[in-house]
Design a protein around this motif. Structure first.
Motif, PDB file in Angstrom:
ATOM      1  N   GLU A 265       0.834  -1.210   0.000  1.00 22.11           N
ATOM      2  CA  GLU A 265       0.000   0.000   0.000  1.00 22.11           C
ATOM      3  C   GLU A 265       0.869   1.261   0.000  1.00 22.11           C
ATOM      4  N   ASP A 266       1.943   1.236   0.800  1.00 26.31           N
ATOM      5  CA  ASP A 266       2.869   2.381   0.809  1.00 26.31           C
ATOM      6  C   ASP A 266       3.445   2.612  -0.588  1.00 26.31           C
ATOM      7  N   ALA A 267       3.814   1.508  -1.245  1.00 26.01           N
ATOM      8  CA  ALA A 267       4.407   1.626  -2.592  1.00 26.01           C
ATOM      9  C   ALA A 267       3.389   2.202  -3.568  1.00 26.01           C
ATOM     10  N   LEU A 268       2.148   1.723  -3.492  1.00 26.43           N
ATOM     11  CA  LEU A 268       1.121   2.216  -4.423  1.00 26.43           C
ATOM     12  C   LEU A 268       0.780   3.682  -4.157  1.00 26.43           C
ATOM     13  N   ASN A 269       0.757   4.068  -2.886  1.00 20.32           N
ATOM     14  CA  ASN A 269       0.552   5.496  -2.560  1.00 20.32           C
ATOM     15  C   ASN A 269       1.653   6.349  -3.172  1.00 20.32           C
ATOM     16  N   LEU A 270       2.875   5.817  -3.096  1.00 25.30           N
ATOM     17  CA  LEU A 270       4.015   6.563  -3.644  1.00 25.30           C
ATOM     18  C   LEU A 270       3.877   6.694  -5.166  1.00 25.30           C
ATOM     19  N   ASP A 307       9.824  -3.226  -7.361  1.00 26.93           N
ATOM     20  CA  ASP A 307       9.100  -3.770  -8.523  1.00 26.93           C
ATOM     21  C   ASP A 307       7.772  -3.045  -8.745  1.00 26.93           C
ATOM     22  N   ILE A 308       7.060  -2.755  -7.651  1.00 30.22           N
ATOM     23  CA  ILE A 308       5.764  -2.068  -7.791  1.00 30.22           C
ATOM     24  C   ILE A 308       5.967  -0.700  -8.456  1.00 30.22           C
ATOM     25  N   LEU A 309       6.999   0.004  -8.004  1.00 28.26           N
ATOM     26  CA  LEU A 309       7.268   1.325  -8.596  1.00 28.26           C
ATOM     27  C   LEU A 309       7.643   1.176 -10.075  1.00 28.26           C
ATOM     28  N   LYS A 310       8.541   0.252 -10.318  1.00 27.11           N
ATOM     29  CA  LYS A 310       9.057   0.041 -11.682  1.00 27.11           C
ATOM     30  C   LYS A 310       7.913  -0.328 -12.643  1.00 27.11           C
ATOM     31  N   LYS A 311       7.070  -1.283 -12.206  1.00 28.20           N
ATOM     32  CA  LYS A 311       5.962  -1.736 -13.055  1.00 28.20           C
ATOM     33  C   LYS A 311       4.996  -0.595 -13.378  1.00 28.20           C
ATOM     34  N   ASN A 312       4.942   0.388 -12.497  1.00 27.21           N
ATOM     35  CA  ASN A 312       4.049   1.521 -12.713  1.00 27.21           C
ATOM     36  C   ASN A 312       4.743   2.688 -13.419  1.00 27.21           C
ATOM     37  N   GLY A 313       5.905   2.397 -13.978  1.00 24.68           N
ATOM     38  CA  GLY A 313       6.571   3.399 -14.813  1.00 24.68           C
ATOM     39  C   GLY A 313       7.307   4.488 -14.049  1.00 24.68           C
ATOM     40  N   ILE A 314       7.609   4.227 -12.777  1.00 24.31           N
ATOM     41  CA  ILE A 314       8.336   5.242 -11.992  1.00 24.31           C
ATOM     42  C   ILE A 314       9.843   5.044 -12.184  1.00 24.31           C
ATOM     43  N   ASN A 315      10.563   6.141 -12.348  1.00 29.98           N
ATOM     44  CA  ASN A 315      12.027   6.069 -12.364  1.00 29.98           C
ATOM     45  C   ASN A 315      12.502   5.819 -10.950  1.00 29.98           C
ATOM     46  N   VAL A 316      13.136   4.680 -10.722  1.00 28.85           N
ATOM     47  CA  VAL A 316      13.491   4.333  -9.337  1.00 28.85           C
ATOM     48  C   VAL A 316      14.810   3.571  -9.313  1.00 28.85           C
ATOM     49  N   ILE A 317      15.604   3.827  -8.270  1.00 31.13           N
ATOM     50  CA  ILE A 317      16.785   2.984  -8.033  1.00 31.13           C
ATOM     51  C   ILE A 317      16.826   2.622  -6.548  1.00 31.13           C
ATOM     52  N   ILE A 318      17.520   1.529  -6.272  1.00 31.27           N
ATOM     53  CA  ILE A 318      17.812   1.199  -4.869  1.00 31.27           C
ATOM     54  C   ILE A 318      19.234   1.674  -4.627  1.00 31.27           C
ATOM     55  N   ARG A 319      19.375   2.606  -3.707  1.00 29.02           N
ATOM     56  CA  ARG A 319      20.713   3.174  -3.511  1.00 29.02           C
ATOM     57  C   ARG A 319      21.582   2.229  -2.701  1.00 29.02           C
ATOM     58  N   LYS A 320      22.756   1.954  -3.252  1.00 20.17           N
ATOM     59  CA  LYS A 320      23.697   1.107  -2.511  1.00 20.17           C
ATOM     60  C   LYS A 320      24.270   1.936  -1.377  1.00 20.17           C
ATOM     61  N   ASN A 321      24.355   1.327  -0.227  1.00 27.35           N
ATOM     62  CA  ASN A 321      24.863   2.065   0.928  1.00 27.35           C
ATOM     63  C   ASN A 321      26.370   1.895   1.012  1.00 27.35           C
ATOM     64  N   ILE A 322      27.114   2.683   0.157  1.00 23.04           N
ATOM     65  CA  ILE A 322      28.544   2.397   0.095  1.00 23.04           C
ATOM     66  C   ILE A 322      29.304   2.894   1.324  1.00 23.04           C
ATOM     67  N   ALA A 323      28.662   3.744   2.116  1.00 21.37           N
ATOM     68  CA  ALA A 323      29.395   4.218   3.293  1.00 21.37           C
ATOM     69  C   ALA A 323      28.795   3.709   4.598  1.00 21.37           C
ATOM     70  N   GLY A 324      27.877   2.763   4.515  1.00 23.09           N
ATOM     71  CA  GLY A 324      27.202   2.289   5.728  1.00 23.09           C
ATOM     72  C   GLY A 324      28.148   1.752   6.780  1.00 23.09           C
ATOM     73  N   GLY A 325      29.208   1.083   6.310  1.00 19.68           N
ATOM     74  CA  GLY A 325      30.152   0.477   7.239  1.00 19.68           C
ATOM     75  C   GLY A 325      30.927   1.482   8.060  1.00 19.68           C
ATOM     76  N   ILE A 326      30.904   2.744   7.664  1.00 21.30           N
ATOM     77  CA  ILE A 326      31.642   3.735   8.452  1.00 21.30           C
ATOM     78  C   ILE A 326      30.675   4.712   9.126  1.00 21.30           C
ATOM     79  N   ASN A 327      29.530   4.221   9.520  1.00 20.01           N
ATOM     80  CA  ASN A 327      28.545   5.056  10.206  1.00 20.01           C
ATOM     81  C   ASN A 327      28.167   6.282   9.410  1.00 20.01           C
ATOM     82  N   ALA A 328      27.819   6.079   8.146  1.00 22.51           N
ATOM     83  CA  ALA A 328      27.615   7.248   7.291  1.00 22.51           C
ATOM     84  C   ALA A 328      26.211   7.823   7.336  1.00 22.51           C
ATOM     85  N   ALA A 329      25.288   7.176   8.025  1.00 23.22           N
ATOM     86  CA  ALA A 329      23.975   7.816   8.146  1.00 23.22           C
ATOM     87  C   ALA A 329      24.191   9.123   8.878  1.00 23.22           C
ATOM     88  N   CYS A 330      23.462  10.182   8.476  1.00 22.14           N
ATOM     89  CA  CYS A 330      23.848  11.492   8.991  1.00 22.14           C
ATOM     90  C   CYS A 330      23.786  11.522  10.510  1.00 22.14           C
TER      91      CYS A 330
END
Ligand code: SF4
Length: 339
Positions: A265-270, A307-330
């Motif tokens: 439902e969250d995906a469809l709302n988006l 997949d729900i976003l993609k199937k509905n024609g939304i431009n979407v990526i899953i961002r790789k968390n390349i800095a997660g290992g160094i506590n990169a969340a703000c």
């Protein structure tokens, strides 16, 4: 003593003319500082003795103090100390296509997003122009690199420090300054509607990202306090206005948190919010920290949402968390230091 990094080119030109020097002296000083990396007024060979003395007597060229750096292959996270002892973070990401630096705009943040380390540490104050610019200059000097793109997405809400943000963009893009193209700058907001409109009127090519993180007011009210002041409909009206004015694509940031905002439902709302608009969605698997009970959505849910976003024609990526290992969340590194 005021730091020379606290001036835009126009401000320095005005200052120099007001005290009897030439307007072009400002671009000379900018050239020494930003292009040649010379942080000693006495070595600026093409400026007069009088101007050198004036600058030496009244201005500093101090960088920020580096308290800690955590590095891995593709990223470096800096904890930087300001002159009053407060600490901020910035994160350098080394991509194949260039170096990107995520900078902070405030000490702490008052927006109080439920999942965010920075929001746990309330806002102490706004950063000055020099404190924002020096995150870039300090990292460039320390790493002997050129920063190619800047993301204002570290600690703080940049639109809550709007006047300094505008001056920051001016120095970052200035041909005598850091000379980074407007399209290589991204400003991320949690949704301060009046400022999104003001930003649209600046008519720049600077990219705008919005931290959405929920597709219904019910969920967003729980995750992000700001939604009670500016609900989703108002945010999207402001984004429509921004796109109308600038014709620039808006990035929708959406952190996926298990059981909170990752349902079908969250995906469809988006989908219904974004479909047909000049927007693309960045899905970011939540970066778990010890201070919150939130959990990262599992791979199955992340892929299903995508997949729900993609199937509905939304431009979407899953961002790789390349800095997660160094506590990169703000705010994670700063939060750890002050814990
Ligand atoms: S997510 Fe951004 S706006 Fe929200 S509390 Fe954290 S730093 Fe502030």
């Amino acid at each position: 003593m005021k730091n020379i990094f606290d001036y835009t080119l126009e401000e320095l030109e005005k200052l120099f003319v007001a005290v009897g020097f030439k307007k072009y002296n400002a671009s000379q000083v900018f050239d020494w500082v930003y292009k040649k990396g010379v942080l000693d007024f006495s070595l600026m060979s093409n400026i007069s003795k009088n101007l050198k003395s004036f600058l030496i007597d009244n201005y500093s060229l101090d960088l920020l103090k580096i308290s800690k750096v955590i590095r891995d292959k593709k990223s470096s996270k800096y904890l930087l100390e300001l002159s009053d002892g407060n600490k901020i973070e910035c994160v350098l990401l080394k991509h194949d296509y260039g170096n990107s630096l995520c900078v902070s705009s405030q000490v702490g943040c008052n927006m109080g997003c439920a999942f965010c380390e920075s929001g746990r540490l309330k806002k102490v104050r706004d950063l000055s122009l020099s404190e924002m610019i020096l995150q870039i200059v300090t990292v460039e000097m320390e790493e002997c690199i050129k920063v190619d793109s800047v993301v204002v997405m570290g600690i703080g809400e940049p639109f809550d420090n709007f006047e300094v943000l505008k001056r920051f963009i001016s120095v970052v893009t200035c041909p005598y300054g850091l000379e980074i193209g407007q399209r290589h700058i991204t400003v991320s907001t949690c949704g301060l509607v009046p400022k999104i409109k003001e930003f649209a009127l600046m008519n720049t090519q600077v990219n705008l990202a919005i931290s959405l993180h929920a597709s219904s007011d019910e969920v967003r009210n729980k995750l992000m306090k700001i939604n009670r002041a500016y609900p989703i409909r108002e945010v999207f009206d402001a984004l429509d206005y921004y796109i109308f004015k600038t014709n620039r694509r808006v990035t929708i940031e959406y952190v996926l948190i298990d059981g909170i905002n990752d349902s079908e439902e969250d995906a469809l709302n988006l989908v219904s919010l974004v479909k047909g608009k000049l927007m693309y969605v960045n899905l970011i698997p939540y970066n778990e920290t010890s201070n919150f009970t939130f959990k990262r959505s599992n791979e199955f849910k992340i892929n299903k949402f995508y997949d729900i976003l993609k199937k509905n024609g939304i431009n979407v990526i899953i961002r790789k968390n390349i800095a997660g290992g160094i506590n990169a969340a703000c705010g994670q590194l700063r939060a750890k230091e002050s814990a």
